[in-house]
Design an enzyme around this catalytic site. Structure first.
Site, PDB file in Angstrom:
ATOM      1  N   ASN A   7       2.422  -8.007   7.799  1.00  0.00           N
ATOM      2  CA  ASN A   7       2.007  -7.804   6.406  1.00  0.00           C
ATOM      3  C   ASN A   7       2.468  -9.016   5.593  1.00  0.00           C
ATOM      4  OD1 ASN A   7       1.518  -7.000   3.809  1.00  0.00           O
ATOM      5  ND2 ASN A   7       2.625  -5.048   3.948  1.00  0.00           N
ATOM      6  N   ARG A  91      -2.235  -6.207   7.915  1.00  0.00           N
ATOM      7  CA  ARG A  91      -2.655  -5.582   6.671  1.00  0.00           C
ATOM      8  C   ARG A  91      -3.450  -6.627   5.881  1.00  0.00           C
ATOM      9  NH1 ARG A  91      -0.409  -5.429   0.973  1.00  0.00           N
ATOM     10  NH2 ARG A  91      -1.565  -3.697   0.095  1.00  0.00           N
ATOM     11  N   HIS A 180      -4.045   1.074  -1.493  1.00  0.00           N
ATOM     12  CA  HIS A 180      -3.146   1.977  -0.748  1.00  0.00           C
ATOM     13  C   HIS A 180      -3.960   2.799   0.258  1.00  0.00           C
ATOM     14  CE1 HIS A 180      -0.258   2.144  -4.448  1.00  0.00           C
ATOM     15  NE2 HIS A 180       0.179   1.234  -3.596  1.00  0.00           N
ATOM     16  N   ARG A 241       2.574  -1.533 -14.153  1.00  0.00           N
ATOM     17  CA  ARG A 241       1.152  -1.567 -14.515  1.00  0.00           C
ATOM     18  C   ARG A 241       0.798  -0.433 -15.471  1.00  0.00           C
ATOM     19  NH1 ARG A 241      -0.063  -1.837  -8.559  1.00  0.00           N
ATOM     20  NH2 ARG A 241      -0.013  -4.046  -7.991  1.00  0.00           N
ATOM     21  N   GLU A 384       2.672   3.016   6.746  1.00  0.00           N
ATOM     22  CA  GLU A 384       1.502   2.142   6.813  1.00  0.00           C
ATOM     23  C   GLU A 384       1.523   1.280   8.073  1.00  0.00           C
ATOM     24  OE1 GLU A 384       2.416   1.441   2.543  1.00  0.00           O
ATOM     25  OE2 GLU A 384       0.318   0.895   2.425  1.00  0.00           O
TER      26      GLU A 384
END
Ligand code: ADP
Length: 397
Positions: A7, A91, A180, A241, A384
């Protein structure tokens, strides 16, 4: 069979080597400050202490070479040679409109990842660098791209289209993609298995509540809707955010403060959310502590954060005309029992009944609703890396 999961961020590279016979992690680690002075690799072989290697890493290629050396090292290594690695799973943030699922990388796939640089400007270039570094370090080994946007590509048009002139969708592929996706796909699938639900028709809402946060609705594991949009900025309030907001707010602030659009977007991505609202921190533990100590702004930030999650759950239950299971995952979802309780207490209209004793848990797979609850509520840690490794295995077996 061993799968290496990679990743890459713009200046970092995380890795895990997973033995797919029992899905155990053989070693994992992190390269930090790639391309910046003071770069280092932290390598953690299973069952042994971690090793910190401080070495110059001018680019991802050098980082991968150091990772391969650490994995094969006489002292802290876990394999004898790279021949033991069957494939590498990467990823990749954005697959644009092309990729609905994971795929073995070839020149055409790399070209699409490149075409999506403007949709994922921070991540896609780094993801491609990671792939090319692995190709150079282990020639001939299959590399698999696992896209964060793939899950959201199954949304119907009514959920992914923005109500803007169609020409922007046609010219620039402006639509909602969702992010996600690897986590939502993994957790919704595990939720169905864990709660023994109908694999074809189960209606599941996954709340991925971390520093970045998103929520998804899926039926039989297929995405119906998800809260992030063209970029990860849409949807829930997050650590930094803003999530959903009236676009006219941008025009107003930009005019008043003399900001350009990049400065404005930087504020919405990095200085907003619970950080901007509370003025305390983007870390939910800090904001929670401040609220407990009487900080009014911190309390309002958390109220707004949970209120947004509750609204989205209601919207997604409506979108699916019901919900069989709600799963909480990621940093806040897995660790914050008070937060889970707070959300569930606003869902009694759906027949949700939380079991306080069962909910008194962190980071462990568990049903946290009572047997009477009409909706199975659960805590399901996301993974993940394992999801990427499973997809990679399925494609190269
Ligand atoms: P990301 O991967 O998006 O960076 P994580 O899934 O690692 O985020 O989640 C990190 C967040 O989880 C942090 O804001 C942290 O404060 C929060 N968190 C961890 N433990 C707790 C807890 N016990 N209570 C509330 N928040 C927590």
């Amino acid at each position: 069979m061993k799968i290496l999961v990679i990743n890459c961020g713009s200046s970092s590279l995380k890795y895990q080597l997973i033995d797919m016979n029992d899905e155990s992690v053989i070693a994992k680690g992190l390269c930090e400050r790639i391309g910046i002075a003071g770069s280092m690799l932290t390598h953690s072989p299973a069952g042994k202490g971690k090793v910190v290697i401080e070495k110059d890493m001018p680019n991802h290629q050098v980082a991968i070479e150091l990772v391969m050396a650490a994995l094969q090292d006489a002292d802290h290594g876990v394999i004898k040679s790279t021949d033991e690695i069957s494939a590498i799973g990467h990823r990749v943030l954005h697959g644009g409109m092309k990729f609905y699922k994971s795929i073995v990388v070839n020149e055409e796939v790399k070209e699409v990842i490149r075409e999506c640089f403007d949709l994922g400007p921070l991540h896609n270039p780094a993801n491609l660098m990671g792939i090319e570094a692995c190709e150079a370090a282990m020639p001939g080994k299959p590399n698999v791209a696992v896209f964060d946007t793939a899950f959201g590509m199954n949304m119907p048009a009514k959920a992914y289209k923005y109500a803007i002139p169609e020409e922007y969708y046609e010219k620039y592929s402006i639509r909602r993609y969702g992010f996600h996706g690897t986590s939502h796909n993994f957790v919704s699938g595990e939720a169905i298995k864990f709660a023994g639900l109908d694999p074809e028709n189960a209606k599941v809402i996954v709340c991925h509540l971390g520093n970045g946060a998103s929520i998804s609705a899926s039926i039989g594991g297929k995405c119906v809707d998800t809260s992030m949009g063209l970029t990860p900025l849409e949807g829930l309030i997050m650590g930094t955010r803003s999530g959903d907001l009236d676009p006219a707010v941008l025009q107003f602030i930009m005019n008043k403060e003399g900001l350009d659009v990049n400065q404005m977007l930087n504020i919405l991505n990095k200085k907003s959310g619970v950080l901007g609202m509370s003025g305390v921190s983007s870390d939910f533990r800090d904001v929670g502590k401040a609220a407990d100590e009487g900080n009014e702004r911190a309390a309002v930030a958390l109220d707004a954060y949970f209120y947004r999650v509750i609204k989205y759950i209601g919207a997604y239950a409506a979108a699916m005309n019901g919900v069989d299971a709600i799963a909480f995952t990621a940093g806040v979802g897995e660790n914050d029992k008070a937060g889970r309780k707070r959300i569930c207490e606003s869902l009694t209209y759906l027949g949700v009944e939380i079991d306080d004793e069962a909910n008194d848990i962190r980071g462990e797979k568990r049903i946290i609703s009572t047997p009477n609850s009409k909706v199975k509520v659960m805590l399901l840690p996301t993974n993940e890396e394992l999801a990427i490794a499973r997809d990679t295995l399925a494609l190269v077996k």
